[in-house]
Design a protein around this motif. Structure first.
Motif, short mmCIF file in Angstrom:
data_model
loop_
_atom_site.label_atom_id
_atom_site.label_comp_id
_atom_site.label_asym_id
_atom_site.label_seq_id
_atom_site.Cartn_x
_atom_site.Cartn_y
_atom_site.Cartn_z
N ASP A 107 0.79 -1.23 0.00
CA ASP A 107 0.00 0.00 0.00
C ASP A 107 0.83 1.29 0.00
O ASP A 107 0.26 2.38 -0.04
CB ASP A 107 -0.93 0.02 1.22
N ARG A 108 2.18 1.17 0.03
CA ARG A 108 2.97 2.39 0.13
C ARG A 108 4.42 2.15 -0.30
O ARG A 108 4.88 1.02 -0.39
CB ARG A 108 2.97 2.90 1.58
N ILE A 109 5.10 3.26 -0.53
CA ILE A 109 6.53 3.27 -0.82
C ILE A 109 7.21 4.13 0.24
O ILE A 109 6.73 5.22 0.57
CB ILE A 109 6.83 3.85 -2.22
N GLU A 110 8.33 3.65 0.78
CA GLU A 110 9.07 4.40 1.78
C GLU A 110 10.53 4.53 1.35
O GLU A 110 11.13 3.58 0.85
CB GLU A 110 9.04 3.71 3.14
N SER B 57 7.61 9.15 1.99
CA SER B 57 6.73 8.02 1.70
C SER B 57 5.58 8.48 0.82
O SER B 57 5.28 9.68 0.73
CB SER B 57 6.17 7.42 3.01
N MET B 58 4.97 7.54 0.14
CA MET B 58 3.79 7.83 -0.67
C MET B 58 2.89 6.61 -0.70
O MET B 58 3.36 5.46 -0.67
CB MET B 58 4.19 8.23 -2.11
N ASN C 118 8.17 -3.92 -10.38
CA ASN C 118 9.33 -4.04 -9.49
C ASN C 118 10.03 -2.70 -9.39
O ASN C 118 10.14 -1.96 -10.38
CB ASN C 118 10.29 -5.11 -10.00
N LEU C 119 10.53 -2.37 -8.19
CA LEU C 119 11.29 -1.14 -8.03
C LEU C 119 12.48 -1.09 -8.97
O LEU C 119 13.05 -2.14 -9.29
CB LEU C 119 11.79 -1.03 -6.58
N PRO C 120 12.81 0.11 -9.46
CA PRO C 120 12.30 1.41 -9.04
C PRO C 120 10.97 1.83 -9.67
O PRO C 120 10.51 2.94 -9.42
CB PRO C 120 13.42 2.36 -9.46
N LEU C 121 10.33 0.98 -10.49
CA LEU C 121 9.03 1.33 -11.05
C LEU C 121 7.95 1.29 -9.98
O LEU C 121 7.94 0.42 -9.11
CB LEU C 121 8.66 0.36 -12.18
N VAL C 122 7.04 2.26 -10.05
CA VAL C 122 5.83 2.29 -9.22
C VAL C 122 4.69 2.73 -10.15
O VAL C 122 4.95 3.21 -11.26
CB VAL C 122 5.98 3.27 -8.04
N PHE D 19 11.89 12.11 -5.11
CA PHE D 19 11.93 10.67 -5.32
C PHE D 19 10.98 10.21 -6.42
O PHE D 19 11.36 9.42 -7.28
CB PHE D 19 11.61 9.95 -4.01
N TYR D 20 9.76 10.69 -6.39
CA TYR D 20 8.80 10.23 -7.40
C TYR D 20 8.96 11.01 -8.70
O TYR D 20 8.95 12.24 -8.70
CB TYR D 20 7.36 10.38 -6.88
#
Length: 390
Positions: A115-118, A132-133, A145-149, A160-161
């Protein structure tokens, strides 16, 4: 599955000596160069999860992140700041359960939850993430998969985003300090960022602010992309490997004047600056009166097909700052490029501009299934199985 590491180990990313854990941090104890593949959990018994061998490895220059999936999924660090600290750079184990993916740079550790990215600042001892988002998992298509969101990607430094055009239909993304390479769902390759070493693959040395398709690969679907300090690679659906960018240390597997003309000359690069600017290294221009029969490549601005072994296809590839490692479909590991820290796994400190088989795993009847490169080291995942390819 077991993980082995070799190469740069000044911060205990691979091998943590008992004396180092006790605080005796002399240079002799640190074991800066690990030239023989060493199992990550074979030399010291510790109760924390950092040295377990299941899951995945993520690596930067001075650190290694171990991602443990399953019911007790968590992330923990090894390397700088994590050798004798009970908590890795302020990140406690209780903060990471449920983590599904991780992405590490020298400054930040990014964690992906359902549910989130930190993003955690590795230079601070804070108990909360620096950024975070919230995210909403897309129901259609495979998970990213990271770094893709969803809608974009997470950069190695603030902000970051970063958004991406939905028209790209990104499948995977590889980031270096200064350029990026994206694989679309259709198998097309896009690059952007710094282009001074031909690492974007567009045939010139110019930079690109926005993703631009690598036209030389158009019509050939790719399945995997990776990027090093100033070079890029990708694997086609048919298992062929394409390389482009800087070749000063033979990291493309193409003839390098520096290695062919002075095989015993060691790099003057010092620890602490993982990827120095190209201006600190001599150019590979022909000297007056020098014979021109031999062709040397300093910069390869277009993708070039690299034939590693005629009998095996490539299933995985990873890039360090100035070296490259690839795994064949039959479980062999080949490495090439800069080898001053033993990161090629040939139990020497010799660099190579030709792909060479890492004999250790075949001799131990181990099958390599994955490879992850840090800037100056290499990590290989293996299973116990005799390799049949010759």
């Amino acid at each position: 599955m077991r993980w082995f590491g070799f190469g740069f180990n000044a911060f205990g990313q691979i091998y943590v000596h008992d004396k180092l854990i006790k605080g005796e941090c002399s240079d002799a104890v640190k074991q800066v160069k690990v030239i023989s593949p060493t199992e990550l959990a074979s030399h010291v018994d510790r109760s924390d999860c950092c040295l377990k061998t299941d899951g995945q490895i993520r690596a930067s220059w001075s650190r290694r992140a171990s991602l443990h999936l399953g019911g007790d999924s968590c992330v923990c660090l090894g390397g700088f700041g994590a050798v004798i600290a009970s908590e890795s750079c302020g990140i406690s184990m209780k903060e990471t359960p449920g983590c599904k993916d991780a992405f590490i740079s020298e400054l930040y550790l990014t964690l992906a939850f359902p549910d989130r990215i930190e993003s955690w600042d590795l230079q601070k001892k804070e108990k909360t993430p620096s950024w975070s988002m919230e995210i909403k998992t897309e129901s259609s298509g495979p998970p990213l998969n990271l770094p893709l969101v969803p809608g974009g990607y997470i950069a190695t430094k603030p902000p970051f985003y970063r958004p991406l055009s939905p028209q790209l239909k990104a499948k995977s993304l590889a980031l270096s300090a200064e350029h990026a390479i994206l694989l679309s769902a259709s198998g097309a390759v896009y690059t952007w960022g710094l282009g001074s070493h031909g690492q974007l693959g567009h045939g010139d040395l110019t930079s690109e602010e926005q993703p631009r398709a690598v036209e030389a690969l158009w019509g050939m679907p790719m399945s995997c992309v990776a990027t090093g300090g100033w070079h890029s690679v990708c694997i086609s659906d048919g298992g062929d490997l394409y390389v482009w960018g800087w070749n000063e240390s033979g990291q493309l597997g193409l003839p390098s004047r520096g290695l062919r003309k002075a095989p015993q000359q060691q790099s003057s690069q010092q620890a602490g600056t993982p990827c120095q600017d190209a201006s600190t290294f001599p150019a590979e221009e022909p000297r007056e009166g020098e014979k021109h029969e031999d062709v040397f490549i300093s910069i390869q601005a277009f993708p070039a097909l690299l034939d590693i072994t005629p009998s095996c296809e490539i299933r995985a590839v990873s890039c360090g700052c100035r070296h490259t490692a690839a795994v064949t479909t039959t479980g062999d590991l080949y490495t090439w490029g800069w080898g001053d820290y033993g990161q090629l796994g040939h139990q020497t400190l010799i660099s190579s501009d030709e792909p060479q088989l890492v004999e250790f795993f075949r001799e131990q009847q181990m099958r390599v299934v994955d490879v992850v490169c840090g800037a100056w080291n290499t990590f290989a995942a293996v299973v116990k199985e005799e390799v049949a390819c010759s």
